[in-house]
Design an enzyme around this catalytic site. Structure first.
Site, PDB file in Angstrom:
ATOM      1  N   GLU A 177       0.821  -1.215   0.000  1.00 58.31           N
ATOM      2  CA  GLU A 177       0.000   0.000   0.000  1.00 58.31           C
ATOM      3  C   GLU A 177       0.858   1.269   0.000  1.00 58.31           C
ATOM      4  OE1 GLU A 177      -3.717   2.186   2.352  1.00 58.31           O
ATOM      5  OE2 GLU A 177      -2.620   0.576   3.331  1.00 58.31           O
ATOM      6  N   LYS A 214      -2.837  -2.036  -2.837  1.00 53.92           N
ATOM      7  CA  LYS A 214      -3.864  -1.133  -2.340  1.00 53.92           C
ATOM      8  C   LYS A 214      -3.425   0.285  -2.675  1.00 53.92           C
ATOM      9  CE  LYS A 214      -6.711   0.147   1.631  1.00 53.92           C
ATOM     10  NZ  LYS A 214      -7.203  -0.220   2.984  1.00 53.92           N
TER      11      LYS A 214
END
Length: 297
Positions: A177, A214
């Site tokens: 992420e 993400k």
């Protein structure tokens, strides 16, 4: 094996990932939005008891199931607790059909070259072993991009993939992420650099190795389509990043193959004072809307 079934569910499931992983710094805000003021607790232990009660209420709601919610990201303290006397990860998978993930990052370094790298994660090897034993499928690790700085973005992507390799070696699926802050003036330029850096690192992965990603909802629709289609990517999920739920859903629906992984946007409108019927109806409406946006592409 459960892990094989979880991987299949993540790959083929038509749904989104719920982010239930607020940690120490963001927990008071999450509780405040839920209608619980800081005056309602006096210690961190009491605060985490209250946020766990909120999360358990979400997990136990009828609408929260594997049909529309394919996964859930947990805070470490949530993994270590129970829901109805059942360890949380086990409860999610066996009772709700939801694949459990664990947030493993421990905060961010000070900004350098326009990015904030992950701080070192003490006891990572032990944590990953504990997570695997608890039935966790994968991990999530967040760092932040605040400027379209090529050197900084390459550093942040390299760190994410290095940590991902450790997670993979522990038998877990990493969700990498590198979040782009949605308010920066050069967001689109940062997203160009980020996509290209991720593609370089994906191409360098050993054959058969996969990661999940993400990412902040991109300025340009389908900007990350090459990542969605890459054979080394199990799934690309989107964070709401401060957008309202309606705006996040609108943007997500324009990105083919991306699914949601919303936190605040999922719990928007939920309140501790609601009756179970009111709570369940509000959550069901949110889940239906986020699910629709996740499968729209």
């Amino acid at each position: 094996m459960a892990k094989t079934k979880m991987a299949e569910h993540m790959t083929k499931g038509a749904g989104f990932i719920a982010a239930l992983d607020q940690s120490g710094g963001s927990t008071p805000k999450a509780l405040r939005l839920y209608g619980v003021e800081e005056s309602a607790y006096s210690t961190d232990a009491e605060m985490f008891d209250m946020v766990h009660a909120m999360r358990a209420r979400i997990m136990k709601s009828p609408a929260f199931n594997g049909e529309k919610v394919v996964g859930a990201i947990l805070f470490e303290a949530t993994m270590d607790r129970d829901v109805d006397g059942i360890p949380t990860a086990q409860y999610l998978w066996e009772k709700r059909g939801v694949v459990p993930f664990l947030k493993i990052d421990k905060g961010l370094e000070d900004e350098a070259n326009g990015v904030q790298l992950l701080k070192p994660i003490p006891g990572l090897t032990e944590l990953l072993a504990r997570a695997a034993k608890a039935g966790i499928f994968g991990t999530k690790e967040r760092s932040v991009i605040n400027a379209a700085n090529p050197k900084g973005i390459e550093a942040i992507v390299a760190q994410q993939f290095a940590l991902g390799a450790e997670v993979t070696a522990a038998g877990l699926m990493p969700i990498l992420e590198p979040e782009v802050t949605i308010t920066i003036a050069d967001k689109a330029e940062a997203e160009e650099l980020l996509r290209d850096a991720i593609l370089r690192h994906l191409d360098a992965l050993p054959a058969g190795q996969k990661v999940m990603l993400k990412l902040s909802l991109p300025t340009k629709a389908n900007h990350y389509k090459a990542l969605v289609d890459h054979p080394a990517v199990m799934k690309v999920v989107a964070l709401s990043g401060g957008y309202s739920r309606d705006e996040a859903n609108r943007m997500l629906s324009q990105n083919a193959g991306m699914i949601a992984s919303f936190s605040r946007a999922l719990s928007e409108g939920l309140n501790a004072g609601q009756t179970d019927a009111e709570f369940d109806a509000t959550l069901a409406k949110a889940i239906d809307a986020i699910h629709a946006a996740s499968v729209a592409g």
